[in-house]
Design a protein around this motif. Sequence first.
Motif, PDB file in Angstrom:
ATOM      1  N   CYS A 143       0.722  -1.210  -0.107  1.00 13.38           N
ATOM      2  CA  CYS A 143      -0.098  -0.011   0.019  1.00 13.38           C
ATOM      3  C   CYS A 143       0.910   1.140  -0.079  1.00 13.38           C
ATOM      4  O   CYS A 143       0.362   2.458  -0.215  1.00 13.38           O
ATOM      5  CB  CYS A 143      -0.971  -0.169   1.235  1.00 13.38           C
ATOM      6  SG  CYS A 143      -2.081  -1.265   1.271  1.00 13.38           S
ATOM      7  N   ASP A 145       2.073   2.368   2.774  1.00 13.61           N
ATOM      8  CA  ASP A 145       1.828   3.010   3.945  1.00 13.61           C
ATOM      9  C   ASP A 145       3.004   3.220   4.964  1.00 13.61           C
ATOM     10  O   ASP A 145       3.376   2.542   5.523  1.00 13.61           O
ATOM     11  CB  ASP A 145       0.690   2.295   4.802  1.00 13.61           C
ATOM     12  CG  ASP A 145       0.243   3.015   5.997  1.00 13.61           C
ATOM     13  OD1 ASP A 145       0.533   4.036   6.303  1.00 13.61           O
ATOM     14  OD2 ASP A 145      -0.619   2.315   6.630  1.00 13.61           O
ATOM     15  N   LYS A 237      -3.644   3.433  -1.799  1.00 14.81           N
ATOM     16  CA  LYS A 237      -3.117   4.596  -1.171  1.00 14.81           C
ATOM     17  C   LYS A 237      -4.208   5.342  -0.347  1.00 14.81           C
ATOM     18  O   LYS A 237      -3.702   5.976   0.691  1.00 14.81           O
ATOM     19  CB  LYS A 237      -2.437   5.702  -2.195  1.00 14.81           C
ATOM     20  CG  LYS A 237      -1.272   5.081  -3.193  1.00 14.81           C
ATOM     21  CD  LYS A 237      -0.470   5.824  -3.821  1.00 14.81           C
ATOM     22  CE  LYS A 237       0.705   5.365  -4.713  1.00 14.81           C
ATOM     23  NZ  LYS A 237       1.082   6.230  -5.650  1.00 14.81           N
TER      24      LYS A 237
END
Length: 366
Positions: A143, A145, A237
């Motif tokens: 992702c 992250d 995202k």
Amino acid sequence: MFRDAVLQRAPNKPKLMVTLDLESSETDRERDIICFYKQANIDWSRPFEARLRGDVALGDGVTRHFFSLVLEKLSCGLHLPLDNCGGRTLIFVGEEDHRVPSTSGTLVDGDLFRVVGRIIGHSFLNRGPLLCGLSNCLLPLICGDKLATPVFEMKDCPDTDITDIVFLLESERDLTEVEKGEVNQLAMSWDLPMVTIQNRRWLAERVLYHGVIGRRLQQIAQIRAGLKDTGVLQMLKQRPDLATVLFPRGAEEVLEPEFVLQRVLWPEPDSDEEDNIEVLCKATSFLRAYIESASSSELRQLVQFWTGWTVVPEQMTVEVEADLTFPVASTCFTTLKIPGRYETFPEFSNSLKAAVATTQFGFGRV
């Protein structure tokens, strides 16, 4: 909602098509699949249609069959000997729900994990099956992250030589000179310091981290690139928590007989003739008994034969036809046609299993 928003912009775009030759070898079909997903500058949100050369079947059922076939190859490996191992080329390795990308340099050099990302995103956009069982520790990295810290465990490392070193470092006893040599050899190969009494716990964590994640950063980057090509990375995202939707747990894919039976539309007798009613009731009772006694794996195979993939639709229709020799699936209409000639359940069960087994060789037809 994200998927619908993407597809709403695509109906008027040119159709994206792929054709697989059923008369070619398994490895040739796999080459065709890889070549298709290696195409550059493709809008993967375009309306998609799959065709099978050598089979008269057309429509949505063929497309569902295509995605089931491709995702199965991601999960189980390719027949193509890409990594020079002499057998099946595994793209993901490890235990269920702890699977990680292979460390094969050949796969990385061939940009194959970008193909993997495109396949996952493309199947998701077309409401197809998804890649199950990926390790949770990889999801934050996929992702992007940066605030999340990957949490991994021993099961996430499929290499026993690495886990053995971690167990040694985490043990409370003193290491022998031979064990210290094994630890230091691995540590130095990864530019880590040699083991000391003070750094054992820290070194165990770094070895496990490198064994699970550090050796797979290129693979993760390629998967992200493939997801970006399909537009799905944008969703991750914005909503990293949706990674568990894109990469479901393997346990969530377990099919229960009751869940399948709830979706079945059983035929109703359209005649008052007692013989027809008896044939209909006997055939449907055999199918119900087959579903109730089937394992999760057998149910997935049956649903794939019936509908074209393992995603269970809202409705699956059953028809009984007296002149059929074997069960036949009309996947475009999610309809299973079963013969009414069987007198015993073992005869029916063996015939249905034989028909279901043809799915990997064609399109559900004997």
